[in-house]
Design an enzyme around this catalytic site. Structure first.
Site, PDB file in Angstrom:
ATOM      1  CD  GLU A 145      -4.232 -12.096 -71.383  1.00 45.30           C
ATOM      2  OE1 GLU A 145      -3.825 -12.615 -72.443  1.00 45.30           O
ATOM      3  OE2 GLU A 145      -5.401 -12.209 -70.989  1.00 45.30           O
ATOM      4  CD  GLU A 157      -7.426 -11.128 -75.530  1.00 40.64           C
ATOM      5  OE1 GLU A 157      -7.756 -12.100 -76.222  1.00 40.64           O
ATOM      6  OE2 GLU A 157      -6.260 -10.740 -75.445  1.00 40.64           O
TER       7      GLU A 157
HETATM    8  C1  GAL Z   1      -5.159 -13.826 -74.922  1.00 41.70           C
HETATM    9  C2  GAL Z   1      -6.249 -14.267 -73.972  1.00 41.70           C
HETATM   10  C3  GAL Z   1      -5.754 -15.281 -72.973  1.00 41.70           C
HETATM   11  C4  GAL Z   1      -4.919 -16.319 -73.663  1.00 41.70           C
HETATM   12  C5  GAL Z   1      -3.778 -15.658 -74.373  1.00 41.70           C
HETATM   13  C6  GAL Z   1      -2.847 -16.619 -75.065  1.00 41.70           C
HETATM   14  O1  GAL Z   1      -5.696 -13.421 -76.129  1.00 41.70           O
HETATM   15  O2  GAL Z   1      -6.795 -13.179 -73.267  1.00 41.70           O
HETATM   16  O3  GAL Z   1      -6.848 -15.878 -72.330  1.00 41.70           O
HETATM   17  O4  GAL Z   1      -5.714 -17.026 -74.555  1.00 41.70           O
HETATM   18  O5  GAL Z   1      -4.293 -14.793 -75.347  1.00 41.70           O
HETATM   19  O6  GAL Z   1      -1.816 -15.952 -75.725  1.00 41.70           O
END
Ligand code: GAL
Length: 644
Positions: free
Chosen positions: A315, A143
């Site tokens: 994610e 990110e």
């Molecule tokens: C994203 C990040 C992850 C984790 C996640 C939590 O922004 O890539 O490492 O922090 O959020 O929601």
């Protein structure tokens, strides 16, 4: 064919838990696992001393279970020993404060020492695992830009900015002229006299800010490129991706997509609903579902950023997160719905973040597919339910092209630098226009200005202040419907007013001149028939037809041939009205979708999603019985129809 996966942190758990975790992942229908992206302190606990054993072992265990590994480079989290060795590697915020160690993303993209370290750890990992059969893909860093980390105001950034400026402008006289530095005696005599645009008494020259934003984006792209090149050399045949975020415009994702194989993104619909500027009414109505366009908007945006249209969700929120103002749990069914919606938009992977909730540190309140005690959390059951449904649908067919919504990152940098009215943002203009189109059942592709417009029936530029000659040529050659939004064509490349006034170069397709622009305080309205002018008004000198005229004579939309000029902010009922008229002229079939439902057509299926926490029905215009789901949609339910 779409796959499922999860994000896993073997370094967080004892070795003897790994085989069971891997087995349960496969049993749940997952076939991909992302690891490694924050593990630098375990991979290299001391300068130059590598501890590969545990990672070798973890990769073997996952591989043996049948999982394909996506390996992340750990450069988002430089360890303490490295920071201590070069304390000037930290990023500096706009107030001049150092962004220190103790969380993540603390590095400055312009620090050459850190760039060398990032290349060194990438090289070490790619040498070790580049040809390992378990590794199917790489993720660079994690990110870029998260926690507001693209813009750094460090000495390294200033030095690199001066070099970048010299390269772009050639001579300082050219820069002075392009920026209008005669104003307020801001002229420079050499590039090395130019500071960063923060810490000025009142606003710095907007041209200076735009240049700094472009420079900062380029720094991210070149930082990434160094890793991509190392991986490509040492890990042939593997894809390289990066994970983008939601509503995040600080670097140019089209540039990033050019050098990657796949653009992925991190989808947290409930966190984004809470964090970003949605109305209180929407925040309440969609508290456990997320606004119905949040996920889809980004699916359609990132598909347009990938070189070959390849994109995925790396994610996916599986339960409550920890980082928003309030962190509710999704309505039962939403994890399944989000997953199938990603599929409907053509994702090649949906991977849940994370496998097991961590009992420690910053994200201990963030749900996983498993609870911290390893029992299944509710998200796991939904992932299990969706896996066979994905199998059942198989290939969903090619995307159906209807509307191209043009969005450049530069447009947001212009409106962020010079909003001219409170909260007016090109990114949000794009989002609201997208919502208006999608609420009418239309398929929208969010495309970069460089994209081909072939095959579309309607092209919309919600707010593109700087347009390229190439885009103007393509629009001139496009003979179906076009909507040009406010402020489009209103600036030169360096953020000054063009000699022929707005819409500048777009006058080649729309004869008219914006003689005055005003932003309107929220609450000021010029009422039309079922729509109103709000927030912005461009006054035009033109022979075009005044198509939408408010009761007091204010013109909201002008029309000339196949081109409409939307003279007010493209949001709510007014952009609903303008897009409906243009879609009808383009011969697109609109469907009045019940509130909170959305539709997506692929070559083989039509998907209907109910985002509302109330029952809804599939509109009658869609006939027959669905292959998945029913015609009556409970909250968080969906129906999939075969298309002939
Ligand atoms: C994203 C990040 C992850 C984790 C996640 C939590 O922004 O890539 O490492 O922090 O959020 O929601």
């Amino acid at each position: 064919m779409m796959r499922l996966g999860t994000c896993y942190y073997p370094e967080h758990w004892p070795r003897d838990m790994w085989p069971d975790d891997a087995r349960r992942m496969v049993e749940a229908g997952l076939s991909r696992v992302r690891i490694g992206e924050f593990a630098w302190s375990r991979i290299e606990p001391e300068p130059g001393r590598f501890e590969w054993g545990w990672l070798d072992d973890a990769i073997e265990v996952l591989h043996a279970a049948g999982l394909g590994v996506i390996l992340g480079t750990p450069t988002a989290t430089p360890p303490k020993w490295l920071c201590d060795r070069m304390p000037d590697m930290f990023a500096v915020d706009a107030e001049g404060k150092v962004r220190g160690f103790g969380s993540r993303r603390h590095y400055c993209f312009s620090h050459s020492g850190y760039r060398a370290e990032a290349a060194r750890i990438t090289q070490a990992m790619a040498e070790r695992y580049g040809e390992h059969p378990a590794i199917v893909m790489w993720q660079t860093d994690n990110e870029y830009g998260c926690h507001d980390s693209v813009h750094s105001f460090s000495d390294s950034a200033r030095d690199a900015f001066q070099v970048w400026l010299a390269d772009r402008y050639g001579s300082v006289e050219a820069l002075n002229a392009a920026w209008g530095n005669v104003f307020w005696s801001m002229e420079y005599r050499s590039f090395d006299a130019i500071e960063l645009p923060n810490l000025t008494v009142t606003e710095a020259n907007p041209s200076h800010w735009l240049a700094f934003r472009r420079f900062s984006s380029d720094q991210v792209i070149s930082f990434d490129k160094a890793q991509v090149e190392i991986i490509r050399e040492l890990s042939p045949g593997r894809d390289v991706m990066h994970n983008a975020m939601g509503f995040y415009p600080d670097y140019d994702h089209h540039d990033l997509g050019e050098q990657l194989d796949v653009v992925m993104w991190d989808s947290y619909p409930l966190g984004f609903l809470e964090t970003f500027k949605f109305s209180e009414a929407d925040k309440l109505a969609y508290v456990r579902q997320g606004h119905p366009d949040i996920a889809a908007f980004h699916h359609d945006l990132y598909r347009g950023c990938g070189k070959d249209g390849r994109w995925a969700v790396i994610e996916q929120q599986p339960g409550p997160v920890n980082w928003a103002r309030n962190n509710p749990a999704p309505l039962p069914g939403m994890v399944r719905l989000w997953t199938l919606e990603a599929m409907a938009h053509g994702a090649e992977l949906v991977s849940y973040f994370r496998w097991r909730q961590a009992p420690f540190a910053q994200e201990q309140m963030h749900a996983g597919l498993l609870r911290p005690d390893s029992e299944a959390a509710p998200g796991l059951e939904e992932a299990q339910q969706v896996a066979p449904e994905i199998e059942q649908l198989g290939d969903i067919g090619s995307p159906v092209k209807e509307v191209a919504l043009v969005l450049s990152y530069t447009s947001e940098w212009v409106t962020a630098t010079q909003p001219q009215g409170e909260g007016l943002s090109a990114l949000w203009a794009a989002f609201h226009t997208y919502t208006a189109l999608r609420a009418q059942g239309l398929n929208v592709d969010i495309v970069p200005p460089a994209a081909s417009l072939d095959g579309y029936a309607l092209v919309v530029l919600p707010c593109e202040p700087i347009v390229s000659d190439e885009l103007v040529e393509k629009l001139k050659a496009f003979d179906d419907q076009i909507i040009i939004g406010p402020r489009s064509g209103s600036k030169t490349d360096d953020l000054t007013i063009p000699p022929n006034l707005a819409p500048g170069k777009l006058q080649a397709l729309f004869e008219g001149k914006v003689t005055r622009s005003e932003s309107l305080r929220a609450g000021t309205e010029h009422q039309g028939d079922g729509w109103a002018v709000r927030r912005w008004l461009d006054h035009l000198e033109t022979d075009a037809e005044a198509e939408l005229v408010a009761a007091d004579g204010t013109v909201a939309c002008w029309k000339q041939g196949n081109v409409r000029y939307c003279a007010t902010w493209p949001e709510g009922d007014v952009i609903g009205e303008i897009t409906a008229r243009a879609a009808d002229d383009a011969g697109l079939a609109r469907i009045a979708l019940p509130e909170g439902t959305r539709m997506r057509k692929s070559g083989k299926f039509t998907f209907v999603f109910n985002y509302r926490n109330e029952a809804r029905s599939v509109p009658n215009t869609l006939s027959g019985e669905p292959v998945i789901g029913e015609r009556s949609l409970s909250p968080a339910e969906l129906a999939v129809f075969a298309r002939d």
